[in-house]
Write a protein that holds these residues in place. Structure first.
Motif, PDB file in Angstrom:
ATOM      1  N   GLY A  73      79.496  40.808  38.728  1.00  0.00           N
ATOM      2  CA  GLY A  73      78.392  41.041  39.395  1.00  0.00           C
ATOM      3  C   GLY A  73      78.255  40.271  40.885  1.00  0.00           C
ATOM      4  O   GLY A  73      79.038  39.304  40.792  1.00  0.00           O
ATOM      5  N   ILE A  74      77.833  41.034  41.819  1.00  0.00           N
ATOM      6  CA  ILE A  74      77.542  40.322  43.097  1.00  0.00           C
ATOM      7  C   ILE A  74      76.004  40.152  43.240  1.00  0.00           C
ATOM      8  O   ILE A  74      75.191  40.307  42.367  1.00  0.00           O
ATOM      9  N   ASN A  75      75.685  39.362  44.138  1.00  0.00           N
ATOM     10  CA  ASN A  75      74.110  39.082  44.728  1.00  0.00           C
ATOM     11  C   ASN A  75      73.613  40.350  44.615  1.00  0.00           C
ATOM     12  O   ASN A  75      74.068  41.261  45.581  1.00  0.00           O
ATOM     13  N   PHE A  76      72.432  40.426  43.782  1.00  0.00           N
ATOM     14  CA  PHE A  76      71.789  41.773  44.024  1.00  0.00           C
ATOM     15  C   PHE A  76      70.699  41.592  45.141  1.00  0.00           C
ATOM     16  O   PHE A  76      70.703  42.698  45.913  1.00  0.00           O
ATOM     17  N   THR A  88      76.307  39.333  50.168  1.00  0.00           N
ATOM     18  CA  THR A  88      77.601  39.274  49.190  1.00  0.00           C
ATOM     19  C   THR A  88      78.162  37.978  49.230  1.00  0.00           C
ATOM     20  O   THR A  88      78.276  37.129  48.259  1.00  0.00           O
ATOM     21  N   GLY A  89      78.446  37.354  50.353  1.00  0.00           N
ATOM     22  CA  GLY A  89      79.424  36.285  50.663  1.00  0.00           C
ATOM     23  C   GLY A  89      78.296  35.062  50.528  1.00  0.00           C
ATOM     24  O   GLY A  89      79.061  33.821  50.412  1.00  0.00           O
ATOM     25  N   ASP A 119      71.704  35.066  39.868  1.00  0.00           N
ATOM     26  CA  ASP A 119      72.738  34.390  39.005  1.00  0.00           C
ATOM     27  C   ASP A 119      72.815  35.087  37.572  1.00  0.00           C
ATOM     28  O   ASP A 119      73.998  35.262  37.252  1.00  0.00           O
ATOM     29  N   GLN A 120      71.723  35.742  37.102  1.00  0.00           N
ATOM     30  CA  GLN A 120      71.857  36.509  36.004  1.00  0.00           C
ATOM     31  C   GLN A 120      72.455  37.713  36.365  1.00  0.00           C
ATOM     32  O   GLN A 120      73.417  38.422  35.366  1.00  0.00           O
TER      33      GLN A 120
END
Length: 567
Positions: free
Chosen positions: A329-332, A336-337, A316-317
Motif C-alpha cells: 500500500g501507498i500513502n492514502f 506517494t513519495g 501507516d495502516q
C-alpha cells in the motif's frame, strides 16, 4: 431688629421654594435621560438676628437658603454595576461566538462533519466485506475526498471568524480611546466648574454614563480625587489619572506561525502607546474577543489533529496492506513519495507532522497539516481504485480456521505469508484480492481506541504500538481515541460549553436586573415623588408670598395710615 427683617425672611422662603421647584422640574424633564441622577435642593436655616428680651437675648430666625443641590447616587451600586456589566457583556459575546461555531460544525442535518466521517467509515466497512468490488473501492476514495474537503471548509470558516473578531477588536480599541478622551475632558470641565464650590451634577452624570459604557469593554476600578476627577484603573494599568490618560493601540498583524502553530491568520495584540507594553483585558467585550479567537484556534487544532491522524496513523495502516494488484500500500493521504511522521513537543504541547520528501524535511502545524491532508493524487488516475490497500498479507485465521492474534512485530514476522493472487485462500490462511482484512483494520481506527486495539492483541496493533512506544504521554494526534470518538468529543464539548454560556447569560441577567433596580432606587426619578414635591414647594411658595403680602400691608398701614407718625 430691622423693620424689614420679616420681608427678607419671606423673600428667602420664596427664593428657596422657587429653587426647589426648578430642581423638581429639572428632575421631571430628565426622567428618561440616560444616566441622569435625581437631584435635590438641600435647604438650611440662615443665621439668626439677636435682640434684647425680657429674660435675656433672643435669637430671631431670618429664614432659609438653599445650601447645595446634590444628585442622588449610590457609589457602591455603581461599582457593583460596572463589575457585573463587564461580566454580562463577556458572557453575551461568548454566547454569540458559540452560536457561530455551532453553525460551522453543523451536525444537526446530513451535511456536517459527523455525517462525512460516518460515510467514510461505512465505505471502509463495505470495502471490508466486498473488497474486490470496484464501486466499493471508488466509494472509499470519494468519501475520503469529501471528508478532507469539509475539514478544509470548516477550517476556513474558523479562520474567517478569527479575522472578524480581530476586526471588531480594532473598532473596540478606537471606541475605547474615544471614551477615555471624553472622560478626561469631563474631568477637566468638572474640576473647573466646581472650583467655586458648586457641584456639577449634570456633568458628573455624563461622566458616569461614559464610565458605564467603558465597563462594557474592560474591567475597571474607579476612584475619585479630592478635586472631583476620576482615576480609572484596569488590570493594574492606570488608564486615566485625572487629566492625563494612556492610549491603546491595535498592533500590526504577525503571522500566527511565529507563535508556534500556523493558523493561517495574522495575530494582533493591544498595547499601550506610551510604554509599548501589551495590554491584556481581564473582562468585558475585549476579553471576550480574545477568548473567542482562542476558541476558534482550538477547533482548528482539532481539525489539524484529525488530519494529522489521517496522514500518519491511517497512512501507516494503509501501507501495511496490499492493493488490488498485490503491491504494498501507498500513502492514502498526502503524496506517494513522502513520509509522514507524527511528532509531539511535550514542552510546547504542540502536535505536528514531519514530512520527509526525497531528503527534504518539513514540519507542519495547524492549517498546514489540514492543507496537506488530501487524498493521494495516485488514487485519481485510471483504475485508481486498484491502489486502495484493502488486503493484508497477515493471516487472520490459521489453516484450521482459528484466530491468530499478534502481540509484537516479531510475532508478525513469524506468521508472515506470501501474497497469493485470486480470490481463493490457501490452506495457510493467506487471502487474495477479495480480502478486506486491512479495510477492517482501517475501519477499526474509526471505532476502536488505541488502547483497545493493543489490549485485545488485534493484528493492526503493530501500527499503533510504535506511537505507544515513541509518545507514551500522547499516544497519537487524537489522544489515543478512535477517530469518530475524537470528533464526537470535540462536538459534544462545543455543545456543552455553548449551553453553559447560555445558562451564564440567563443567570447573570437576573443579577443585573437586581443591581439596576438597586441603582435606580437611589438615582432614578420617581414621578409620584416628584409630583408630590412639586405640590409641596408650590404651596410653600404661595404661603411665603401670602405672608409677604400681609407684612407689606402691616408696614403700609404703619407708615401711611396713622397720620401722626413723625410729629
Amino acid at each position: 431688629m430691622s423693620t424689614f427683617t420679616g420681608l427678607n425672611t419671606m423673600v428667602r422662603g420664596i427664593f428657596n421654594s422657587q429653587t426647589a421647584l426648578n430642581t423638581t422640574g429639572h428632575n421631571i424633564t430628565n426622567a428618561s435621560t440616560p444616566g441622569y441622577s435625581r437631584q435635590s435642593a438641600n435647604s438650611v436655616t440662615t443665621g439668626a438676628e439677636y435682640r434684647t428680651g425680657l429674660y435675656g437675648a433672643l435669637a430671631i430666625g431670618t429664614g432659609v437658603e438653599v445650601q447645595t443641590i446634590t444628585r442622588s447616587r449610590d457609589i457602591f451600586a455603581d461599582k457593583q454595576y460596572r463589575n457585573e456589566n463587564s461580566t454580562q457583556e463577556y458572557y453575551e459575546a461568548r454566547a454569540k461566538t458559540y452560536d457561530k461555531l455551532e453553525v460551522v460544525l453543523n451536525d444537526s442535518g446530513d451535511v456536517g462533519l459527523a455525517t462525512s466521517i460516518g460515510e467514510f467509515y461505512k465505505a471502509l466497512v463495505d470495502l471490508s466485506t466486498e473488497a474486490s468490488t470496484n464501486a466499493n473501492r471508488s466509494n472509499v476514495v470519494s468519501k475520503a475526498k469529501s471528508l478532507c474537503d469539509l475539514m478544509k471548509t470548516d477550517t476556513q470558516e474558523f479562520q474567517q471568524q478569527i479575522n472578524a473578531e480581530y476586526d471588531d477588536l480594532n473598532l473596540q480599541v478606537i471606541h475605547v480611546n474615544q471614551i477615555l478622551e471624553d472622560i478626561v475632558n469631563s474631568n477637566k470641565l468638572i474640576m473647573a466648574s466646581e472650583a467655586s464650590g458648586a457641584t456639577a451634577n449634570d456633568l458628573r452624570d455624563q461622566r458616569d454614563l461614559l464610565v458605564d459604557e467603558l465597563s462594557k469593554y474592560l474591567n475597571i476600578n474607579v476612584t475619585e480625587t479630592s478635586l472631583g476627577a476620576y482615576q480609572i484603573n484596569s488590570g493594574g494599568t492606570m488608564l486615566i489619572n485625572s487629566v492625563d490618560r494612556l492610549h491603546l493601540e491595535f498592533s500590526d498583524g504577525i503571522p500566527s506561525a511565529v507563535y508556534g502553530v500556523d493558523y493561517g491568520v495574522l495575530d494582533h495584540t493591544i498595547y499601550i502607546r506610551e510604554s509599548n507594553q501589551v495590554f491584556v483585558p481581564q473582562n468585558g467585550l475585549m476579553k471576550a474577543k480574545f477568548d473567542a479567537i482562542e476558541e476558534c484556534k482550538s477547533y482548528i487544532d482539532a481539525m489539524a489533529s484529525m488530519a494529522n491522524f489521517l496522514l500518519t496513523t491511517f497512512n501507516d495502516q494503509h501501507k501495511a496492506g496490499y492493493d488490488f494488484n498485490g503491491n504494498e500500500g501507498i500513502n492514502f493521504f498526502g503524496e506517494t513519495g513522502a513520509e509522514y511522521s507524527y511528532a509531539y513537543d511535550s514542552e510546547q504541547l504542540i502536535s505536528s507532522v514531519t514530512v520527509n520528501d526525497n531528503g527534504s524535511t518539513t514540519t507542519l502545524t495547524g492549517v498546514a497539516i489540514i492543507e496537506a491532508c488530501v487524498v493521494n493524487s495516485q488514487m485519481f488516475v485510471s483504475d485508481s481504485y486498484n491502489y486502495v490497500a484493502a488486503a493484508t498479507r497477515y493471516a487472520v485465521l490459521d489453516k484450521n480456521g482459528q484466530p491468530v492474534f499478534y502481540e509484537s512485530e516479531d510475532d508478525l514476522e513469524k506468521n508472515k505469508l506470501s501474497w497469493v493472487g485470486g480470490n481463493v485462500a490457501t490452506d495457510t490462511g493467506t487471502v487474495g484480492v477479495a480480502d478486506g482484512t486491512n479495510a477492517v483494520y482501517l475501519s477499526e481506527l474509526f471505532n476502536l481506541s488505541h488502547d483497545t486495539i493493543i489490549k485485545d492483541g488485534r493484528s493492526n496493533a503493530v501500527v499503533l504500538m510504535k506511537y505507544d512506544k515513541d509518545y507514551p504521554t500522547k499516544l497519537n494526534a487524537i489522544d489515543g481515541l478512535a477517530f469518530n470518538d475524537f470528533y464526537v468529543t470535540v462536538s459534544t464539548d462545543l455543545a456543552i460549553d455553548a449551553e453553559k454560556m447560555d445558562i451564564n447569560v440567563e443567570e447573570h441577567e437576573g443579577l443585573m436586573t437586581q443591581i439596576l433596580n438597586w441603582r435606580d432606587s437611589a438615582s432614578g426619578v420617581d414621578w409620584n415623588e416628584e409630583l408630590t414635591n412639586m405640590i409641596k414647594f408650590q404651596k410653600a411658595y404661595q404661603s411665603c408670598a401670602r405672608c409677604l403680602t400681609a407684612m407689606d400691608e402691616c408696614l403700609d398701614r404703619l407708615v401711611n395710615n396713622t397720620g401722626t407718625v413723625g410729629r
